[in-house]
Design an enzyme around this catalytic site. Structure first.
Site, PDB file in Angstrom:
ATOM      1  CB  SER A  22     -14.816   0.021  -5.357  1.00  0.00           C
ATOM      2  OG  SER A  22     -15.154  -0.577  -6.264  1.00  0.00           O
ATOM      3  NE  ARG A  55      -9.325   7.004  -7.063  1.00  0.00           N
ATOM      4  CZ  ARG A  55      -8.974   5.764  -6.678  1.00  0.00           C
ATOM      5  NH1 ARG A  55      -8.019   5.015  -7.514  1.00  0.00           N
ATOM      6  NH2 ARG A  55      -9.577   4.869  -5.854  1.00  0.00           N
ATOM      7  CD  GLU A 113      -2.855  -1.021   0.129  1.00  0.00           C
ATOM      8  OE1 GLU A 113      -3.310  -0.225  -0.206  1.00  0.00           O
ATOM      9  OE2 GLU A 113      -3.147  -2.478  -0.524  1.00  0.00           O
ATOM     10  CE  LYS A 134      -6.465   1.688  -8.224  1.00  0.00           C
ATOM     11  NZ  LYS A 134      -5.727   0.865  -7.287  1.00  0.00           N
TER      12      LYS A 134
END
Length: 432
Positions: free
Chosen positions: A246, A253, A181, A312
């Protein structure tokens, strides 16, 4: 007794000879004792010094709560009298890796895809995978060479627990701080200062490489086969831009997507669809079917941090045949260094959001220009090496800096300050 000069002279000579002989022998004996002492002082004390060095390193550097000023990392070069710990470990029949914590809710999360670790011959020779053993059994702590602790998700043990563990850890055992992360959503690592020897993150400067993926050249045979077939990647794609998202928290963004929608259509799937007045959904297993009719996909990261280029970008690039429009990294050089050349469109390469929208519309109408974004497939492919076990193996075998004993005395500075998050934020906001 009558005094005899001749006898007196003879006895004097004998006494002198005896004394001289004794003196020579005494000197030789003294030299021998000195030599023995010098030999012992260069051998046995060094053995003690080796043991003392490990003890001191373990008890003082490891547990020090006062980091040296103006340094994030204390590196201690292993003295020449000490064995090379990396080489010693790699020469062992087995190299034991203990995974001490869960990965979010998963217990067994390291060591999967072992069969996909297709190392080249050089790496295979240097680093045979059958020497590596993964264990999740904490009872084997004292046998373990590496111990891995996953930081996010409440997985990291308390500092008191870690300090208690460290008091009994073997001197050569290395502790690994692991997270995939970004720094902004990772618990503050400052309380962990002085406890960890290595990092395992997505960043390129981690001790163990864990980028979300990488690319390698295709073989000449693969290139020849691919060149035999011409594919029109625009075929069957009737829609322009899609976005599966989600996590509605990162506002940069979200704001960029709203601005982009002023100029072109963007279909938003997932939990954030309603935030844009849409009601589109797509299951994780059905993403390929959802995206097959789109030419572009928004690969917007939830934080713009150094080297933070996630699935992504990689997953949709590989599986859905769309062109990713990317937003991420600390600056554009991150994508130039880590992503496949010619495979993506970076939002920061445009002065305004409107210019980006106009370029996407141009590619939508120009089939030849659109297909240029797929020519990378003739040269590159996703790397088969980016699985945990492969990276441990390759890093230990090939990285010379892992032959130093390191203590992260300022883990917060390394992870947060040098993570360089949000440097591009204002530049992107200036695009509208």
């Amino acid at each position: 007794m009558r005094f005899s000069p001749k006898r007196c002279l003879r006895n004097s000579v004998i006494i002198v000879i005896l004394f001289t002989t004794f003196k020579i022998q005494w000197r030789q004996s003294a030299r021998l004792e000195v030599a023995v002492e010098e030999r012992d002082s260069t051998t046995q004390p060094n053995i003690q010094k080796t043991e003392a060095y490990s003890a001191v390193l373990h008890s003082t550097q490891l547990h020090s709560s006062r980091p040296p000023p103006s340094t994030k990392l204390q590196s201690t070069q292993i003295p020449s009298s000490l064995p090379d710990s990396t080489a010693t470990l790699l020469e062992k029949p087995k190299f034991l890796i203990l995974v001490y914590t869960k990965f979010w809710g998963q217990v067994k999360w390291v060591g999967e895809h072992r069969g996909d670790c297709i190392l080249d011959q050089t790496s295979r020779t240097q680093c045979p995978l059958d020497r590596f053993e993964i264990t999740y059994d904490k009872q084997r702590f004292l046998q373990s060479d590496l111990v891995i602790f996953h930081a996010p998700g409440g997985n990291m043990p308390s500092v008191d627990h870690l300090k208690s563990l460290s008091r009994n850890r073997p001197a050569k055992q290395r502790w690994v701080y692991q997270t995939m992360e970004g720094p902004l959503v990772t618990p503050d690592p400052a309380p962990l200062n002085g406890l960890f020897n290595a990092t395992w993150t997505y960043r390129g400067d981690s001790d163990f490489s864990a980028a979300y993926s990488a690319y390698v050249p295709v073989s000449p045979e693969e290139a020849v086969d691919k060149m035999k077939t011409t594919i029109d990647y625009s075929q069957g794609k009737t829609k322009l831009v899609a976005w599966l998202v989600s996590n509605c928290g990162p506002q940069l963004r979200m704001a960029f997507a709203r601005e982009l929608m002023k100029h072109i259509n963007v279909d938003v799937y997932g939990s954030c669809s309603s935030a844009f007045g849409q009601q589109l959904s797509c299951s994780k297993s059905g993403e390929k079917d959802c995206l097959k009719h789109y030419k572009f996909y928004l690969s917007f990261e939830n934080a713009l941090c150094k080297d933070y280029i996630t699935e992504k970008y990689w997953d949709h690039l590989e599986y859905t045949n769309v062109v990713p429009v990317v937003m991420g990294g600390a600056d554009p050089s991150d994508y130039k260094r880590m992503a496949i050349p010619g495979s993506y469109i970076n939002v920061v390469d445009f002065k305004t959001v409107k210019q980006l929208a106009e370029y996407l519309q141009y590619l939508d109408k120009n089939i030849t220009a659109y297909n240029e974004y797929f020519k990378w497939r003739l040269k590159y492919k996703r790397s088969p090496y980016h699985y945990p076990l492969c990276n441990f193996c390759r890093s230990l075998a090939l990285k010379p800096d892992l032959r130093e004993t390191k203590i992260y005395q300022d883990l917060r500075k390394y992870w947060l300050e040098e993570g360089m998050c949000d440097q591009q934020n204002q530049r992107i906001r200036n695009m509208w």
